[in-house]
Design an enzyme around this catalytic site. Structure first.
Site, PDB file in Angstrom:
ATOM      1  N   HIS A  67      44.407  52.694  32.661  1.00 53.64           N
ATOM      2  CA  HIS A  67      44.252  51.465  31.826  1.00 53.64           C
ATOM      3  C   HIS A  67      45.107  50.467  30.530  1.00 53.64           C
ATOM      4  CE1 HIS A  67      39.570  50.802  33.315  1.00 53.64           C
ATOM      5  NE2 HIS A  67      39.804  51.724  33.850  1.00 53.64           N
ATOM      6  N   GLN A  75      35.771  48.052  35.570  1.00 58.31           N
ATOM      7  CA  GLN A  75      36.105  49.617  36.522  1.00 58.31           C
ATOM      8  C   GLN A  75      34.415  49.688  37.402  1.00 58.31           C
ATOM      9  OE1 GLN A  75      38.657  52.592  35.683  1.00 58.31           O
ATOM     10  NE2 GLN A  75      37.458  54.622  37.350  1.00 58.31           N
ATOM     11  N   CYS A 128      44.831  48.798  28.476  1.00 60.33           N
ATOM     12  CA  CYS A 128      44.081  49.004  27.122  1.00 60.33           C
ATOM     13  C   CYS A 128      43.770  50.164  27.145  1.00 60.33           C
ATOM     14  CB  CYS A 128      42.993  47.809  27.906  1.00 60.33           C
ATOM     15  SG  CYS A 128      41.614  48.940  28.585  1.00 60.33           S
ATOM     16  N   CYS A 137      41.948  44.210  33.174  1.00 59.18           N
ATOM     17  CA  CYS A 137      40.787  44.400  32.395  1.00 59.18           C
ATOM     18  C   CYS A 137      40.239  43.187  31.825  1.00 59.18           C
ATOM     19  CB  CYS A 137      40.633  45.181  31.289  1.00 59.18           C
ATOM     20  SG  CYS A 137      39.964  45.428  29.967  1.00 59.18           S
ATOM     21  N   GLU A 138      38.895  42.708  32.158  1.00 59.74           N
ATOM     22  CA  GLU A 138      38.210  41.576  31.702  1.00 59.74           C
ATOM     23  C   GLU A 138      38.387  41.164  30.122  1.00 59.74           C
ATOM     24  OE1 GLU A 138      33.805  41.868  32.143  1.00 59.74           O
ATOM     25  OE2 GLU A 138      34.535  40.921  33.657  1.00 59.74           O
ATOM     26  N   HIS A 139      38.394  42.687  29.132  1.00 57.70           N
ATOM     27  CA  HIS A 139      38.269  42.506  28.054  1.00 57.70           C
ATOM     28  C   HIS A 139      39.374  41.665  27.197  1.00 57.70           C
ATOM     29  CE1 HIS A 139      34.874  45.596  28.814  1.00 57.70           C
ATOM     30  NE2 HIS A 139      34.579  44.337  28.770  1.00 57.70           N
ATOM     31  N   HIS A 140      41.138  42.562  28.214  1.00 59.24           N
ATOM     32  CA  HIS A 140      42.053  42.152  27.696  1.00 59.24           C
ATOM     33  C   HIS A 140      43.483  41.765  28.490  1.00 59.24           C
ATOM     34  CE1 HIS A 140      40.130  45.815  25.043  1.00 59.24           C
ATOM     35  NE2 HIS A 140      40.701  45.596  23.545  1.00 59.24           N
TER      36      HIS A 140
END
Length: 215
Positions: free
Chosen positions: A173, A145, A175, A104-107
């Site tokens: 996920h 995703q 996250c 995941c690019e956010h976390h």
């Protein structure tokens, strides 16, 4: 020729004919740079990077990150073009239960699951192993995703020019499971369709095939 140039040359020589690069090599300059930052991260977390258990951790993390994001060095379209064949076949081709591992690019936490992909040929088919390799090329990048689903669909559609493409991805996920709402059993499903799969009948056949058991 310096050591880095030699490493790049070796990598090119070892590259598979279909454009799929082996991933057990590392760029030493990038590894050293990333590792130096992780020493600071460990200190800021309250750890001692010099203690025995953490001495090689920055380097290990750097290598892991380079491995997990090696998709940036792959060309998914070229992977498909390396095994395209003319064939008079116009029925659905389905490759299901393709393992997906991404970040995941956010976390920068993993998400993982399975992809189910189908296409209807329009004069050309592709070697079946190339479909999972396209998934791998896009998944081994920092992702969400939803974008991953669309990128796989668009790559197959634009490269093969089939009558239609269908992609369904189901993932868990971390996250969500390890932080935030901490819902460990949540599964996220995304889908993307083109051409013939926009029709209800063809789409329903695809969904039936990916949920059917061979037993």
């Amino acid at each position: 020729m310096n050591n880095l140039d030699k490493a790049v040359k070796t990598a090119m020589q070892e590259e598979d004919m279909d454009g799929y690069v082996k991933i057990d090599r590392y760029n030493p300059e990038k590894i050293a740079n990333i590792a130096s930052h992780y020493e600071d991260i460990l200190r800021n977390l309250g750890e001692d990077p010099s203690r025995e258990g953490l001495l090689k951790t920055p380097e290990r993390v750097a290598k892991a990150l380079q491995y997990l994001t090696h998709g940036y060095d792959l060309n998914p379209s070229e992977i498909l073009k390396g095994a395209m064949f003319k064939e008079d076949y116009s029925q659905m081709v389905v490759v299901k239960d393709i393992e997906v591992y991404s970040m995941c690019e956010h976390h920068m936490l993993p998400f993982f699951g399975k992809a189910h992909i189908a296409y209807i040929p329009n004069g050309h088919i592709v070697g079946l192993s190339k479909i999972p390799r396209v998934v791998e090329a896009f998944a081994r990048r920092l992702q969400v995703q939803e974008r991953l689903t669309n990128e796989i669909r668009d790559c197959i559609q634009e490269t093969l020019q089939p009558l239609g493409v269908a992609v369904v991805i189901e993932c868990r996920h971390l996250c969500m499971a390890m932080r935030g709402v901490q819902k460990q059993n949540s599964v996220t499903t995304t889908s993307a369709f083109t051409g013939a799969f926009s029709g209800e009948r063809t789409r329903a056949e695809f969904l039936r095939l990916i949920t059917a058991s061979l037993d």
